[in-house]
Design an enzyme around this catalytic site. Sequence first.
Site, PDB file in Angstrom:
ATOM      1  N   HIS A  29       7.656   1.555 -10.691  1.00 43.41           N
ATOM      2  CA  HIS A  29       6.280   0.802  -9.930  1.00 43.41           C
ATOM      3  C   HIS A  29       5.053   0.842 -10.849  1.00 43.41           C
ATOM      4  O   HIS A  29       4.758   2.501 -11.331  1.00 43.41           O
ATOM      5  CB  HIS A  29       5.746   1.286  -8.520  1.00 43.41           C
ATOM      6  CG  HIS A  29       7.044   2.901  -8.111  1.00 43.41           C
ATOM      7  ND1 HIS A  29       8.327   2.921  -9.000  1.00 43.41           N
ATOM      8  CD2 HIS A  29       5.469   3.815  -8.285  1.00 43.41           C
ATOM      9  CE1 HIS A  29       7.537   4.578  -8.846  1.00 43.41           C
ATOM     10  NE2 HIS A  29       6.433   4.836  -8.863  1.00 43.41           N
TER      11      HIS A  29
ATOM     12  N   VAL B 190      10.072   7.957  -7.300  1.00 41.60           N
ATOM     13  CA  VAL B 190      10.635   6.965  -6.740  1.00 41.60           C
ATOM     14  C   VAL B 190      11.529   6.053  -7.813  1.00 41.60           C
ATOM     15  O   VAL B 190      10.666   5.785  -8.764  1.00 41.60           O
ATOM     16  CB  VAL B 190      10.106   5.880  -5.244  1.00 41.60           C
ATOM     17  CG1 VAL B 190      11.367   4.509  -5.562  1.00 41.60           C
ATOM     18  CG2 VAL B 190      10.084   6.599  -4.708  1.00 41.60           C
TER      19      VAL B 190
ATOM     20  N   ARG C 273       0.955  -1.241  -0.281  1.00 38.61           N
ATOM     21  CA  ARG C 273      -0.268  -0.287  -0.043  1.00 38.61           C
ATOM     22  C   ARG C 273       1.475   1.279   0.123  1.00 38.61           C
ATOM     23  O   ARG C 273       1.895   1.348   1.146  1.00 38.61           O
ATOM     24  CB  ARG C 273      -0.709  -0.426   0.911  1.00 38.61           C
ATOM     25  CG  ARG C 273      -1.974  -1.059   1.140  1.00 38.61           C
ATOM     26  CD  ARG C 273      -3.185  -1.113   2.090  1.00 38.61           C
ATOM     27  NE  ARG C 273      -3.471  -2.339   1.782  1.00 38.61           N
ATOM     28  CZ  ARG C 273      -4.522  -2.474   1.218  1.00 38.61           C
ATOM     29  NH1 ARG C 273      -5.333  -1.777  -0.079  1.00 38.61           N
ATOM     30  NH2 ARG C 273      -5.106  -3.875   0.970  1.00 38.61           N
ATOM     31  N   ASP C 274       0.734   2.319  -0.716  1.00 38.20           N
ATOM     32  CA  ASP C 274       1.103   3.842  -1.095  1.00 38.20           C
ATOM     33  C   ASP C 274       0.944   4.459   0.236  1.00 38.20           C
ATOM     34  O   ASP C 274      -0.244   3.578   1.208  1.00 38.20           O
ATOM     35  CB  ASP C 274       0.484   4.553  -1.844  1.00 38.20           C
ATOM     36  CG  ASP C 274       1.452   5.928  -2.500  1.00 38.20           C
ATOM     37  OD1 ASP C 274       1.852   5.986  -3.626  1.00 38.20           O
ATOM     38  OD2 ASP C 274       2.043   6.533  -1.683  1.00 38.20           O
TER      39      ASP C 274
ATOM     40  N   ASN D  56       4.790   6.108 -14.224  1.00 38.55           N
ATOM     41  CA  ASN D  56       4.685   7.539 -14.548  1.00 38.55           C
ATOM     42  C   ASN D  56       6.787   7.341 -14.805  1.00 38.55           C
ATOM     43  O   ASN D  56       7.683   6.665 -14.341  1.00 38.55           O
ATOM     44  CB  ASN D  56       5.486   8.565 -13.346  1.00 38.55           C
ATOM     45  CG  ASN D  56       3.401   8.550 -12.441  1.00 38.55           C
ATOM     46  OD1 ASN D  56       2.836   8.661 -13.859  1.00 38.55           O
ATOM     47  ND2 ASN D  56       3.132   8.868 -11.719  1.00 38.55           N
TER      48      ASN D  56
ATOM     49  N   HIS E 212       0.532   1.705 -10.183  1.00 42.14           N
ATOM     50  CA  HIS E 212       0.179   2.609  -9.121  1.00 42.14           C
ATOM     51  C   HIS E 212      -1.153   1.777  -9.914  1.00 42.14           C
ATOM     52  O   HIS E 212      -1.684   1.636 -10.399  1.00 42.14           O
ATOM     53  CB  HIS E 212      -0.145   3.907  -9.683  1.00 42.14           C
ATOM     54  CG  HIS E 212       1.187   4.858  -8.961  1.00 42.14           C
ATOM     55  ND1 HIS E 212       1.126   5.635  -7.932  1.00 42.14           N
ATOM     56  CD2 HIS E 212       2.481   5.173  -9.572  1.00 42.14           C
ATOM     57  CE1 HIS E 212       2.385   6.330  -7.769  1.00 42.14           C
ATOM     58  NE2 HIS E 212       2.782   5.965  -8.883  1.00 42.14           N
TER      59      HIS E 212
HETATM   60  P1  5GP Z   1       5.755   7.663  -8.504  1.00 42.03           P
HETATM   61  O1  5GP Z   1       5.812   9.660  -7.738  1.00 42.03           O
HETATM   62  O2  5GP Z   1       7.710   8.049  -7.934  1.00 42.03           O
HETATM   63  O3  5GP Z   1       5.567   7.333  -9.159  1.00 42.03           O
HETATM   64  O4  5GP Z   1       5.084   7.409  -6.849  1.00 42.03           O
HETATM   65  C1  5GP Z   1       6.193   7.105  -5.700  1.00 42.03           C
HETATM   66  C2  5GP Z   1       4.713   6.532  -4.667  1.00 42.03           C
HETATM   67  O5  5GP Z   1       5.727   5.874  -4.156  1.00 42.03           O
HETATM   68  C3  5GP Z   1       3.997   7.835  -4.601  1.00 42.03           C
HETATM   69  O6  5GP Z   1       2.898   7.827  -4.348  1.00 42.03           O
HETATM   70  C4  5GP Z   1       4.436   7.465  -2.773  1.00 42.03           C
HETATM   71  O7  5GP Z   1       3.915   7.847  -1.906  1.00 42.03           O
HETATM   72  C5  5GP Z   1       5.115   6.475  -2.844  1.00 42.03           C
HETATM   73  N1  5GP Z   1       6.178   5.936  -1.392  1.00 42.03           N
HETATM   74  C6  5GP Z   1       7.110   6.916  -1.157  1.00 42.03           C
HETATM   75  N2  5GP Z   1       7.546   6.348   0.335  1.00 42.03           N
HETATM   76  C7  5GP Z   1       7.218   5.459  -0.006  1.00 42.03           C
HETATM   77  C8  5GP Z   1       7.653   4.433   0.993  1.00 42.03           C
HETATM   78  O8  5GP Z   1       8.195   4.695   1.880  1.00 42.03           O
HETATM   79  N3  5GP Z   1       6.780   4.005   1.769  1.00 42.03           N
HETATM   80  C9  5GP Z   1       5.207   3.300   0.340  1.00 42.03           C
HETATM   81  N4  5GP Z   1       4.749   2.241   0.924  1.00 42.03           N
HETATM   82  N5  5GP Z   1       5.321   4.685  -0.319  1.00 42.03           N
HETATM   83  C10 5GP Z   1       5.657   5.241   0.138  1.00 42.03           C
END
Ligand code: 5GP
Length: 117
Positions: free
Chosen positions: A103, A99, A32-33, A90, A105
């Site tokens: 991944h 990150v 989970r996010d 993304n 979503h």
């Molecule tokens: P991006 O912006 O790279 O597409 O998505 C990265 C996602 O990772 C974001 O939705 C953010 O909330 C989530 N995220 C960042 N750090 C952590 C973490 O330490 N644990 C979890 N479960 N989600 C994280």
Amino acid sequence: MTSNPDCLFCKITAGDIDADIIHQTDQVVGFRDLNPQAPTHVLIVPRRHIPTINDIAESDAAVIGQLFVAAKEIAAEEGLSEPGYRVIMNCNAGAGQTVFHVHLHLLGGRPFTWPPG
Ligand code: 5GP
Ligand code: ZN
């Protein structure tokens, strides 16, 4: 590269950083996010470290496909198959990637609009 010691999602898949893991196979992990953008917001990642879509190799095709197999299964478990859900990946900062370990979503449980922001 199989794993990157500085990567947050490599640390989560290795169990070195806690996450609410709800799905695991030999190739992918779903958790989970931390900052959910919908009632269901799950991140599905390959165990293998791949920084961005631009880095996906032909030999990664099977594991990338497994991200979608996991998304379908998690969506069913979350009761989202019929109402519908959205999957997003993304690529790079301009699209909002923060990150750098690919991944998917999986978002569901509320209405979505198009085009996305
Ligand atoms: P991006 O912006 O790279 O597409 O998505 C990265 C996602 O990772 C974001 O939705 C953010 O909330 C989530 N995220 C960042 N750090 C952590 C973490 O330490 N644990 C979890 N479960 N989600 C994280
Ligand atoms: Zn990684």
